[in-house]
Design a protein around this motif. Structure first.
Motif, PDB file in Angstrom:
ATOM      1  N   VAL A 126       2.843   6.396  -3.546  1.00  0.00           N
ATOM      2  CA  VAL A 126       4.183   5.989  -2.517  1.00  0.00           C
ATOM      3  C   VAL A 126       3.501   4.870  -1.600  1.00  0.00           C
ATOM      4  O   VAL A 126       4.376   3.996  -1.161  1.00  0.00           O
ATOM      5  N   CYS A 127       2.210   4.748  -1.212  1.00  0.00           N
ATOM      6  CA  CYS A 127       1.696   3.494  -0.606  1.00  0.00           C
ATOM      7  C   CYS A 127       0.207   3.215  -0.789  1.00  0.00           C
ATOM      8  O   CYS A 127      -0.254   4.010  -1.618  1.00  0.00           O
ATOM      9  N   MET A 128      -0.248   2.211  -0.236  1.00  0.00           N
ATOM     10  CA  MET A 128      -1.613   1.819  -0.514  1.00  0.00           C
ATOM     11  C   MET A 128      -1.975   1.272   0.623  1.00  0.00           C
ATOM     12  O   MET A 128      -1.267   0.293   1.430  1.00  0.00           O
ATOM     13  N   THR A 129      -3.304   1.441   0.850  1.00  0.00           N
ATOM     14  CA  THR A 129      -4.110   0.559   1.916  1.00  0.00           C
ATOM     15  C   THR A 129      -5.362  -0.067   1.749  1.00  0.00           C
ATOM     16  O   THR A 129      -6.094   0.478   0.497  1.00  0.00           O
ATOM     17  N   ASN A 130      -5.563  -1.265   1.976  1.00  0.00           N
ATOM     18  CA  ASN A 130      -6.922  -2.250   1.588  1.00  0.00           C
ATOM     19  C   ASN A 130      -7.719  -2.300   2.860  1.00  0.00           C
ATOM     20  O   ASN A 130      -7.162  -2.595   3.845  1.00  0.00           O
ATOM     21  N   SER A 131      -9.066  -2.139   2.592  1.00  0.00           N
ATOM     22  CA  SER A 131     -10.032  -2.362   3.687  1.00  0.00           C
ATOM     23  C   SER A 131     -10.036  -3.755   3.866  1.00  0.00           C
ATOM     24  O   SER A 131     -10.427  -4.733   3.195  1.00  0.00           O
ATOM     25  N   GLN A 132     -10.353  -4.413   5.275  1.00  0.00           N
ATOM     26  CA  GLN A 132     -10.245  -5.902   5.618  1.00  0.00           C
ATOM     27  C   GLN A 132     -11.100  -6.103   6.659  1.00  0.00           C
ATOM     28  O   GLN A 132     -10.654  -5.782   7.817  1.00  0.00           O
ATOM     29  N   HIS A 133     -12.482  -6.282   6.616  1.00  0.00           N
ATOM     30  CA  HIS A 133     -13.306  -6.399   7.993  1.00  0.00           C
ATOM     31  C   HIS A 133     -12.972  -5.170   8.812  1.00  0.00           C
ATOM     32  O   HIS A 133     -13.282  -4.002   8.156  1.00  0.00           O
ATOM     33  N   LYS A 134     -12.711  -5.087  10.089  1.00  0.00           N
ATOM     34  CA  LYS A 134     -12.560  -4.093  10.857  1.00  0.00           C
ATOM     35  C   LYS A 134     -11.280  -3.327  11.007  1.00  0.00           C
ATOM     36  O   LYS A 134     -10.853  -2.459  11.766  1.00  0.00           O
ATOM     37  N   SER A 135     -10.435  -3.964  10.285  1.00  0.00           N
ATOM     38  CA  SER A 135      -9.035  -3.397   9.943  1.00  0.00           C
ATOM     39  C   SER A 135      -8.591  -3.231   8.598  1.00  0.00           C
ATOM     40  O   SER A 135      -9.487  -2.874   7.773  1.00  0.00           O
ATOM     41  N   GLY A 136      -7.297  -3.466   8.319  1.00  0.00           N
ATOM     42  CA  GLY A 136      -6.875  -3.203   6.927  1.00  0.00           C
ATOM     43  C   GLY A 136      -5.624  -3.696   6.677  1.00  0.00           C
ATOM     44  O   GLY A 136      -4.713  -4.380   7.807  1.00  0.00           O
ATOM     45  N   SER A 137      -5.183  -3.622   5.522  1.00  0.00           N
ATOM     46  CA  SER A 137      -3.543  -3.821   5.106  1.00  0.00           C
ATOM     47  C   SER A 137      -3.063  -2.882   4.300  1.00  0.00           C
ATOM     48  O   SER A 137      -3.580  -2.322   3.691  1.00  0.00           O
ATOM     49  N   ALA A 138      -1.605  -2.737   4.448  1.00  0.00           N
ATOM     50  CA  ALA A 138      -1.040  -1.579   4.085  1.00  0.00           C
ATOM     51  C   ALA A 138       0.545  -1.955   3.274  1.00  0.00           C
ATOM     52  O   ALA A 138       1.202  -3.084   3.846  1.00  0.00           O
ATOM     53  N   ARG A 139       0.768  -1.253   2.294  1.00  0.00           N
ATOM     54  CA  ARG A 139       2.052  -1.743   1.725  1.00  0.00           C
ATOM     55  C   ARG A 139       2.755  -0.290   1.142  1.00  0.00           C
ATOM     56  O   ARG A 139       1.970   0.528   0.803  1.00  0.00           O
ATOM     57  N   MET A 140       3.908  -0.399   0.837  1.00  0.00           N
ATOM     58  CA  MET A 140       4.448   0.681  -0.102  1.00  0.00           C
ATOM     59  C   MET A 140       4.344   0.266  -1.431  1.00  0.00           C
ATOM     60  O   MET A 140       4.217  -0.716  -1.707  1.00  0.00           O
ATOM     61  N   TRP A 141       4.365   1.436  -2.234  1.00  0.00           N
ATOM     62  CA  TRP A 141       3.914   1.239  -3.459  1.00  0.00           C
ATOM     63  C   TRP A 141       4.905   0.154  -4.392  1.00  0.00           C
ATOM     64  O   TRP A 141       4.397  -0.697  -5.147  1.00  0.00           O
ATOM     65  N   TRP A 142       6.036   0.077  -4.048  1.00  0.00           N
ATOM     66  CA  TRP A 142       7.166  -0.687  -4.741  1.00  0.00           C
ATOM     67  C   TRP A 142       6.944  -2.369  -4.339  1.00  0.00           C
ATOM     68  O   TRP A 142       7.348  -3.076  -4.948  1.00  0.00           O
ATOM     69  N   ASP A 143       6.166  -2.433  -3.387  1.00  0.00           N
ATOM     70  CA  ASP A 143       5.507  -4.039  -2.998  1.00  0.00           C
ATOM     71  C   ASP A 143       4.141  -4.242  -3.513  1.00  0.00           C
ATOM     72  O   ASP A 143       3.741  -5.423  -3.162  1.00  0.00           O
TER      73      ASP A 143
END
Length: 236
Positions: A126-143
């Motif tokens: 349903v969703c996914m998260t990527n690590s980026q430096h000291k934070s991250g990015s997130a999207r719903m699976w359909w994106d």
């Protein structure tokens, strides 16, 4: 069906690839104790100092990469946990070095732990998260961009930050990731060992480019995946 594993697309100028943690035992690294003293002891994953410390690698990481990649290359680490009503599959990658310089001629550092995670209901993502430096990015699976049903991750050159799309000169960070380098679609996903919770740093860099803590010592990334996801940037 099992949750699909990610495909990592490296930048065309990338010099480092994810490798097995056993590589640190063959990289001529030594242990720095928690007080900053060079013990002279070689790094052993089975005998890491219980109170922490640092691994100290030789000054030529590219030479170490060339030496170690044939034996230890293209390995990652997988774990599953629950949080926020979802099942999270985490995929962690270890790199020997992060050569990215982005803050006042600083930022590069020994050692680099990065990861992505997929949140699912049962086996349905349903969703996914990527690590980026000291934070991250997130999207719903359909994106999320998919290739044969598998999520595609664009890895920034040098920093190894993970993105959902190709990037070029990200503001304040300067990340670039064209996805035109090596395609990592058949990594050997292994289980974590006790080393994952070692309270030390995988490298001897400090300051703007500090070497990373063990995965299990990285707070919400490890223990509360739903919180890490909810605080991540949804733009990239």
């Amino acid at each position: 069906m099992p949750v699909p594993t990610p495909i990592f697309l490296l930048d065309s100028n990338e010099k480092f690839e994810p490798i097995a943690v056993e590589s640190v035992e063959h990289a001529d690294a030594v242990i720095i104790d928690p007080n900053g003293k060079d013990t002279g002891l070689p790094v052993s994953l089975a005998a890491l100092p219980p109170k922490g410390g640092r691994m100290n690698f030789p000054p030529d990481p590219e030479a170490q990469e060339d030496k170690l990649r044939p034996q230890f290359g293209r390995v990652g680490y997988h774990r599953t946990l629950t949080g926020g009503g979802l099942v999270w599959n985490q995929y962690w990658l270890w790199y020997l070095y992060n050569p990215k310089v982005f803050v006042a001629a600083a930022g590069n550092h020994e050692g680099d732990w990065e990861f992505v995670q997929i949140g699912s209901v049962a086996d349905t993502p349903v969703c996914m998260t990527n690590s980026q430096h000291k934070s991250g990015s997130a999207r719903m699976w359909w994106d999320v961009e998919l290739r044969d049903g598998r999520p595609v991750v664009y890895v920034a050159v040098g920093s190894h930050a993970n993105y959902f799309a190709p990037v070029s000169d990200i503001p304040e960070i300067g990340d670039d990731g064209d996805g035109a380098g090596e395609t990592l679609d058949a990594l050997d996903w292994r289980e974590f060992g006790a080393w994952a919770r070692w309270p030390g740093r995988w490298g001897n860099s400090s300051g703007a480019g500090e070497s990373p803590l063990s995965p299990g010592a990285q707070g919400a990334r490890w223990s509360a995946p739903e919180k890490y996801h909810s605080h991540a940037d949804s733009r990239r």
